[in-house]
Design a protein around this motif. Structure first.
Motif, PDB file in Angstrom:
ATOM      1  N   ALA A 146      10.381  20.275-114.370  1.00  0.00           N
ATOM      2  CA  ALA A 146      11.773  20.053-113.939  1.00  0.00           C
ATOM      3  C   ALA A 146      12.753  20.631-114.952  1.00  0.00           C
ATOM      4  N   LEU A 147      12.458  20.474-116.236  1.00  0.00           N
ATOM      5  CA  LEU A 147      13.349  21.022-117.264  1.00  0.00           C
ATOM      6  C   LEU A 147      13.263  22.547-117.317  1.00  0.00           C
ATOM      7  N   LEU A 148      12.079  23.110-117.054  1.00  0.00           N
ATOM      8  CA  LEU A 148      11.965  24.575-116.941  1.00  0.00           C
ATOM      9  C   LEU A 148      12.819  25.054-115.772  1.00  0.00           C
ATOM     10  N   ARG A 149      12.757  24.338-114.657  1.00  0.00           N
ATOM     11  CA  ARG A 149      13.545  24.697-113.474  1.00  0.00           C
ATOM     12  C   ARG A 149      15.037  24.636-113.776  1.00  0.00           C
ATOM     13  N   ASP A 150      15.419  23.790-114.738  1.00  0.00           N
ATOM     14  CA  ASP A 150      16.823  23.703-115.140  1.00  0.00           C
ATOM     15  C   ASP A 150      17.212  24.796-116.133  1.00  0.00           C
ATOM     16  N   GLY A 151      16.239  25.648-116.511  1.00  0.00           N
ATOM     17  CA  GLY A 151      16.534  26.769-117.389  1.00  0.00           C
ATOM     18  C   GLY A 151      16.350  26.487-118.871  1.00  0.00           C
ATOM     19  N   LYS A 152      15.688  25.415-119.197  1.00  0.00           N
ATOM     20  CA  LYS A 152      15.505  25.057-120.606  1.00  0.00           C
ATOM     21  C   LYS A 152      14.296  25.769-121.214  1.00  0.00           C
ATOM     22  N   GLN A 153      14.430  26.143-122.485  1.00  0.00           N
ATOM     23  CA  GLN A 153      13.338  26.738-123.259  1.00  0.00           C
ATOM     24  C   GLN A 153      12.478  25.619-123.838  1.00  0.00           C
ATOM     25  N   ASN A 154      11.307  25.969-124.359  1.00  0.00           N
ATOM     26  CA  ASN A 154      10.377  24.972-124.900  1.00  0.00           C
ATOM     27  C   ASN A 154      11.017  24.060-125.946  1.00  0.00           C
ATOM     28  N   LYS A 155      11.787  24.624-126.883  1.00  0.00           N
ATOM     29  CA  LYS A 155      12.393  23.804-127.940  1.00  0.00           C
ATOM     30  C   LYS A 155      13.380  22.788-127.368  1.00  0.00           C
ATOM     31  N   ALA A 156      14.165  23.209-126.390  1.00  0.00           N
ATOM     32  CA  ALA A 156      15.131  22.294-125.770  1.00  0.00           C
ATOM     33  C   ALA A 156      14.404  21.210-124.975  1.00  0.00           C
ATOM     34  N   ILE A 157      13.304  21.582-124.326  1.00  0.00           N
ATOM     35  CA  ILE A 157      12.504  20.588-123.594  1.00  0.00           C
ATOM     36  C   ILE A 157      11.935  19.565-124.576  1.00  0.00           C
ATOM     37  N   ALA A 158      11.416  20.058-125.694  1.00  0.00           N
ATOM     38  CA  ALA A 158      10.856  19.162-126.716  1.00  0.00           C
ATOM     39  C   ALA A 158      11.912  18.174-127.194  1.00  0.00           C
ATOM     40  N   PHE A 159      13.108  18.667-127.457  1.00  0.00           N
ATOM     41  CA  PHE A 159      14.191  17.801-127.917  1.00  0.00           C
ATOM     42  C   PHE A 159      14.543  16.766-126.849  1.00  0.00           C
ATOM     43  N   THR A 165       7.356  20.813-130.124  1.00  0.00           N
ATOM     44  CA  THR A 165       7.302  22.048-129.329  1.00  0.00           C
ATOM     45  C   THR A 165       5.865  22.359-128.941  1.00  0.00           C
ATOM     46  N   ARG A 166       4.939  22.114-129.846  1.00  0.00           N
ATOM     47  CA  ARG A 166       3.519  22.367-129.564  1.00  0.00           C
ATOM     48  C   ARG A 166       3.024  21.508-128.396  1.00  0.00           C
ATOM     49  N   THR A 167       3.457  20.248-128.342  1.00  0.00           N
ATOM     50  CA  THR A 167       3.061  19.366-127.238  1.00  0.00           C
ATOM     51  C   THR A 167       3.627  19.876-125.919  1.00  0.00           C
ATOM     52  N   VAL A 168       4.872  20.350-125.934  1.00  0.00           N
ATOM     53  CA  VAL A 168       5.469  20.928-124.721  1.00  0.00           C
ATOM     54  C   VAL A 168       4.675  22.155-124.287  1.00  0.00           C
ATOM     55  N   GLU A 169       4.288  22.998-125.248  1.00  0.00           N
ATOM     56  CA  GLU A 169       3.489  24.181-124.917  1.00  0.00           C
ATOM     57  C   GLU A 169       2.168  23.786-124.267  1.00  0.00           C
ATOM     58  N   MET A 170       1.548  22.698-124.759  1.00  0.00           N
ATOM     59  CA  MET A 170       0.291  22.229-124.162  1.00  0.00           C
ATOM     60  C   MET A 170       0.516  21.716-122.736  1.00  0.00           C
ATOM     61  N   HIS A 171       1.587  20.962-122.515  1.00  0.00           N
ATOM     62  CA  HIS A 171       1.903  20.479-121.167  1.00  0.00           C
ATOM     63  C   HIS A 171       2.206  21.669-120.239  1.00  0.00           C
ATOM     64  N   ARG A 172       2.910  22.635-120.770  1.00  0.00           N
ATOM     65  CA  ARG A 172       3.258  23.810-119.962  1.00  0.00           C
ATOM     66  C   ARG A 172       2.000  24.595-119.576  1.00  0.00           C
TER      67      ARG A 172
END
Length: 196
Positions: A146-159, A165-172
């Motif tokens: 959902a956050l990717l669909r909103d245009g957010k990058q990995n770092k912004a999603i992590a925040f 950021t590594r955990t977000v990359e694993m989820h992605r």
């Protein structure tokens, strides 16, 4: 201007016309438009056609897509964006682009997107399929999508989610596998189809 079945309007700043050449070799009638200046004088998009937009500067491509949206033609457009350009891909989908592809484009994949658009594009079955795919995601993976669909990058999603950021990359990576998405474009297409 011809309106035969299989007509592809290619909007590009590529003087070599690689997309036009590839599509013509696959049997499509192609009309090339160099840039967007004076583009809509005599422009005819009636009948079965597809619009392929590929400008080196993403801002120019999005400006053209906005004009297409105003003329109710964005739903026929395939926009090519830079690999990993989440914001550009999301902006294109929000403007109503039929599809997006990432540069550099595989010729077979791009021809497949054009063929799908000629066949009528996305439909109700695609929305149901997208929702079924998203139902396979864990709640956290769904949040990341959902956050990717909103245009957010990995770092912004992590925040936003209080993760590394590594955990977000694993989820992605996991959600990409569950969605059978080969690229960010595939994942965003599924996310936008599910919301349709």
């Amino acid at each position: 201007m011809p309106t035969a079945q299989g007509l592809v309007h290619v909007f590009t700043d590529d003087q070599a016309g690689a997309h036009a050449t590839m599509l013509a070799a696959r049997g499509y009638m192609v009309l090339s438009h160099a840039g967007a200046d004076g583009l809509f004088e005599g422009f005819d998009a009636e009948g079965a056609c597809c619009l392929l937009v590929d400008f080196a500067r993403g801002a120019d491509a999005l400006a053209l897509l906005r004009t297409l949206a105003e003329r109710r033609l964005a739903g026929r457009a395939i926009l090519i964006v830079e690999r990993g350009d989440v914001r550009g891909a999301v902006a294109a989908m929000k403007l109503g682009a039929a599809d997006i592809a990432e540069r550099p484009c595989d010729e077979a994949d791009l021809a497949g997107l054009v063929a799908a658009q000629m066949a009528g594009g996305e439909g109700a079955d695609d929305s149901r399929r997208a929702r079924a795919l998203i139902a396979k995601l864990s709640p956290r993976e769904a949040e990341v999508l959902a956050l990717l669909r909103d245009g957010k990058q990995n770092k912004a999603i992590a925040f936003s989610l209080g993760l590394s950021t590594r955990t977000v990359e694993m989820h992605r990576a996991s959600l990409m596998q569950k969605l059978d998405a080969r690229s960010l474009s595939d994942a965003l297409r599924i996310a936008f189809n599910a919301a349709a």
